[in-house]
Design a protein around this motif. Sequence first.
Motif, PDB file in Angstrom:
ATOM      1  N   ALA A   1      11.719  -9.607 -37.685  1.00 29.17           N
ATOM      2  CA  ALA A   1      10.367  -9.287 -38.144  1.00 29.17           C
ATOM      3  C   ALA A   1      10.152  -7.782 -38.131  1.00 29.17           C
ATOM      4  O   ALA A   1      10.743  -7.057 -37.320  1.00 29.17           O
ATOM      5  N   VAL A   2       9.287  -7.327 -39.031  1.00 29.47           N
ATOM      6  CA  VAL A   2       8.885  -5.925 -39.066  1.00 29.47           C
ATOM      7  C   VAL A   2       7.475  -5.828 -38.503  1.00 29.47           C
ATOM      8  O   VAL A   2       6.632  -6.693 -38.754  1.00 29.47           O
ATOM      9  N   VAL A   3       7.223  -4.791 -37.694  1.00 32.21           N
ATOM     10  CA  VAL A   3       5.936  -4.654 -37.001  1.00 32.21           C
ATOM     11  C   VAL A   3       5.441  -3.219 -37.170  1.00 32.21           C
ATOM     12  O   VAL A   3       6.225  -2.259 -37.080  1.00 32.21           O
ATOM     13  N   GLY A   4       4.148  -3.074 -37.420  1.00 34.13           N
ATOM     14  CA  GLY A   4       3.536  -1.749 -37.504  1.00 34.13           C
ATOM     15  C   GLY A   4       2.124  -1.795 -36.962  1.00 34.13           C
ATOM     16  O   GLY A   4       1.583  -2.869 -36.677  1.00 34.13           O
ATOM     17  N   HIS A   5       1.490  -0.624 -36.835  1.00 31.13           N
ATOM     18  CA  HIS A   5       0.126  -0.585 -36.295  1.00 31.13           C
ATOM     19  C   HIS A   5      -0.697   0.516 -36.933  1.00 31.13           C
ATOM     20  O   HIS A   5      -0.163   1.516 -37.434  1.00 31.13           O
ATOM     21  N   ASP A   6      -2.029   0.322 -36.920  1.00 27.58           N
ATOM     22  CA  ASP A   6      -2.951   1.331 -37.431  1.00 27.58           C
ATOM     23  C   ASP A   6      -3.270   2.353 -36.341  1.00 27.58           C
ATOM     24  O   ASP A   6      -2.582   2.416 -35.310  1.00 27.58           O
ATOM     25  N   CYS A   7      -4.329   3.148 -36.545  1.00 31.85           N
ATOM     26  CA  CYS A   7      -4.584   4.269 -35.635  1.00 31.85           C
ATOM     27  C   CYS A   7      -5.600   3.964 -34.538  1.00 31.85           C
ATOM     28  O   CYS A   7      -6.050   4.880 -33.836  1.00 31.85           O
ATOM     29  N   ARG A   8      -5.964   2.711 -34.353  1.00 29.57           N
ATOM     30  CA  ARG A   8      -6.890   2.378 -33.276  1.00 29.57           C
ATOM     31  C   ARG A   8      -6.239   2.663 -31.919  1.00 29.57           C
ATOM     32  O   ARG A   8      -5.026   2.533 -31.767  1.00 29.57           O
ATOM     33  N   HIS A   9      -7.044   2.996 -30.937  1.00 26.91           N
ATOM     34  CA  HIS A   9      -6.508   3.429 -29.647  1.00 26.91           C
ATOM     35  C   HIS A   9      -5.683   2.342 -28.962  1.00 26.91           C
ATOM     36  O   HIS A   9      -4.716   2.637 -28.256  1.00 26.91           O
ATOM     37  N   SER A  10      -6.045   1.083 -29.180  1.00 30.39           N
ATOM     38  CA  SER A  10      -5.315  -0.016 -28.550  1.00 30.39           C
ATOM     39  C   SER A  10      -4.048  -0.409 -29.311  1.00 30.39           C
ATOM     40  O   SER A  10      -3.216  -1.157 -28.784  1.00 30.39           O
ATOM     41  N   SER A  11      -3.880   0.093 -30.519  1.00 32.25           N
ATOM     42  CA  SER A  11      -2.811  -0.411 -31.392  1.00 32.25           C
ATOM     43  C   SER A  11      -1.389  -0.113 -30.915  1.00 32.25           C
ATOM     44  O   SER A  11      -0.524  -1.002 -30.999  1.00 32.25           O
TER      45      SER A  11
ATOM     46  N   ALA B   1      -7.445  -3.782 -37.548  1.00 28.87           N
ATOM     47  CA  ALA B   1      -8.724  -4.450 -37.808  1.00 28.87           C
ATOM     48  C   ALA B   1      -9.369  -3.841 -39.041  1.00 28.87           C
ATOM     49  O   ALA B   1     -10.596  -3.891 -39.203  1.00 28.87           O
ATOM     50  N   SER B   2      -8.549  -3.231 -39.891  1.00 31.43           N
ATOM     51  CA  SER B   2      -8.994  -2.739 -41.188  1.00 31.43           C
ATOM     52  C   SER B   2     -10.195  -1.803 -41.051  1.00 31.43           C
ATOM     53  O   SER B   2     -10.085  -0.752 -40.443  1.00 31.43           O
ATOM     54  N   HIS B   3     -11.346  -2.198 -41.603  1.00 37.00           N
ATOM     55  CA  HIS B   3     -12.526  -1.330 -41.613  1.00 37.00           C
ATOM     56  C   HIS B   3     -13.517  -1.653 -40.504  1.00 37.00           C
ATOM     57  O   HIS B   3     -14.593  -1.062 -40.463  1.00 37.00           O
ATOM     58  N   ASN B   4     -13.161  -2.577 -39.612  1.00 32.55           N
ATOM     59  CA  ASN B   4     -14.088  -2.917 -38.526  1.00 32.55           C
ATOM     60  C   ASN B   4     -14.324  -1.727 -37.594  1.00 32.55           C
ATOM     61  O   ASN B   4     -13.508  -0.802 -37.539  1.00 32.55           O
ATOM     62  N   PRO B   5     -15.401  -1.734 -36.821  1.00 32.36           N
ATOM     63  CA  PRO B   5     -15.685  -0.636 -35.887  1.00 32.36           C
ATOM     64  C   PRO B   5     -14.569  -0.444 -34.855  1.00 32.36           C
ATOM     65  O   PRO B   5     -13.721  -1.327 -34.672  1.00 32.36           O
ATOM     66  N   PRO B   6     -14.572   0.696 -34.150  1.00 35.59           N
ATOM     67  CA  PRO B   6     -13.450   1.057 -33.265  1.00 35.59           C
ATOM     68  C   PRO B   6     -13.153   0.060 -32.155  1.00 35.59           C
ATOM     69  O   PRO B   6     -12.012  -0.014 -31.688  1.00 35.59           O
ATOM     70  N   GLU B   7     -14.158  -0.698 -31.706  1.00 33.59           N
ATOM     71  CA  GLU B   7     -13.919  -1.624 -30.598  1.00 33.59           C
ATOM     72  C   GLU B   7     -13.136  -2.876 -31.011  1.00 33.59           C
ATOM     73  O   GLU B   7     -12.739  -3.673 -30.172  1.00 33.59           O
ATOM     74  N   PHE B   8     -12.900  -3.039 -32.312  1.00 39.98           N
ATOM     75  CA  PHE B   8     -12.153  -4.193 -32.811  1.00 39.98           C
ATOM     76  C   PHE B   8     -10.672  -3.879 -32.955  1.00 39.98           C
ATOM     77  O   PHE B   8     -10.266  -2.720 -33.080  1.00 39.98           O
ATOM     78  N   ASN B   9      -9.864  -4.931 -32.956  1.00 39.74           N
ATOM     79  CA  ASN B   9      -8.492  -4.843 -33.441  1.00 39.74           C
ATOM     80  C   ASN B   9      -8.121  -6.212 -33.999  1.00 39.74           C
ATOM     81  O   ASN B   9      -8.915  -7.161 -33.936  1.00 39.74           O
TER      82      ASN B   9
END
Length: 455
Positions: free
Chosen positions: A46-56, A102-110
Motif C-alpha cells: 500500500a501507498v500512504v501519504g498525509h496532509d499538513c494537519r498537525h496530527s497527520s 480531512a480535506s477542507h474541514n477545520p484544523p481540529e479534524f482529520n
Amino acid sequence: MKDINSEIFRAYDIRGIVGQDFDEEWVENLGRSCGTWFLSKGWNRAVVGHDCRHSSPAYQAAITRGLNASGVDVLFLNLVPSPVLYFAARKLNYKAGVMITASHNPPEFNGFKIWGNDTTIHTDDIQQICQIMKSGNFAEGSGIASHHDIVPYYIEDLLSGIKIKRPVKIVLDGGNGAGGHIALKLLRQAGAEVIPLYCTPDGDFPNHHPDPVVEAYMGDLLKAVVEHGAEAGIGLDGDADRIGAVDENGRLMPGDRLLAIYAREMLSRKPGETVVADVKCSHLLFEDIEKHGGRQIMARTGHSIMKAKMAETGAGLGGEMSGHIFFADRFYGFDDGIYSALRLIEILAHEKQPLSKMLSDWPETFFTPELRIDCPEKIKFELVEKAAQRLAEEYNVIDIDGVRVVFEDGWALVRASNTQAALTLRFEASSAKRMEEIKGIIESLLDKLTHELTG
C-alpha cells in the motif's frame, strides 16, 4: 484506545475530530483493519501519504505500523496532497493506499481516504473496514516500510502533457493546504506568471478556511486578481483535490460554469465524448454539453462515487459544484485541483476571450450557491426521503441523490450531506422572484417535516 464511532465511517471517507473520535492507537488499529481488507482482495502493498494537519505525520506512522502488522508492505510519501497519492498509486501500480486528510474541514479534524484497486473506495467497502475494525479479527504479518519522494515525477508527468502557448498571469491561493507549494512550482515551470497567496502548508490554516468555492473565504484572492490585473485566480482546498476559479473581474465562478468551460474545450477535440456532472449542477450545464456535441450524465455527489461513475461510463470528464474535477481525457480520471489549474491555464492561453466571457451565450438565471442548513444526523436521511415522497406527488423529481425538483422555470435540490450533520440545498430559476418562491416551497416543507420527525 478511543471507541469506534460508526458515524465517522462516511460515504466517501472516514472523518472525525482528533482526540475525540480517534487517537494514535485507534489509527494503528484502522491500519490493521485496512490491511486485513486489502489482503482479502489480494493486495499486499500500500501507498500512504498525509496532509499538513498537525496530527497527520503521527497518524501516518500509526497507520503504517498497523498495515505492517497485518502483513502489508508500505511505501510512505510523507506530506503530499491527495492527488499526488492517487498519482503514485496509478503510476507505481499500487492497488491499495491510505491518504490521511480531512480535506477542507477545520484544523481540529482529520480523516482517511482509502484507495482500492483503481480509485478511492466508498459506501459498502468503507463499512466493511468498519466491521473488520469492530471485530478485531486482523490479519497477522510483518510488512516493511520505505519512503519515496514522488513529487518530482508528478510534476514532470503533468508538464509533459500540457502545452501553454503564452505566459498567463494568475493569482494562486494555496489556502495553506498540502498542495499550494507544489502547484506554485508546477505552474511556474509550465510558463505561467504566478502571484502566490498562502502557498506554505500550515495545519492551522491561519489565513482562511481552505474551501475555494465559498466566496466568504476567497476575499483575498478576489481582491488580488483585480489588483494585479491577473487573467484568473485559482484556489485550492486543504488537500488540493478541488479547485476554485476566479475570473479577471474578481468574481468567483460556480463549479458547474467551470466544468462547462472544460467540457467545451474537450468536445471541440472529441465530439461525442461523455461528461458526468453531479446533481447540484445547473440545467444549463447539461444543455450546454449536448449543444456542443457531448453526452451528459447526471450522477450522485461524492468524489469516490463520481470516480466510479467515470470508470463505469468511460467518460472523458466529470465534475461537481464543489470543485472536484475529474479528467480522464489526457489524464488518469481522478480529481486533481493542481492538474485542473494547469488545464484552465492552457485554455486561457489559447482563448481570445477572457474567462468572464467564455459562457456569455448562456441565458441569465438566478441561483444560489450550495446552502447548508443544520439537521440532526439521526433524521437527515429520513427527512430527505419523506421530502422526496411529498414532492413527487406534485412535481417532477429526480431522486438519484436526495431529491431534485424540476419546475418549468427552475429547479431545487435537497440532499443529506454525507460529511456533516446538515442538508445541502440549491436553487435556480429564470428570475430572482421565482427563485425565492421555489426556495420558500422547499424550506416550508422541510420545516414541517422536521417538526414531524422531532416531535
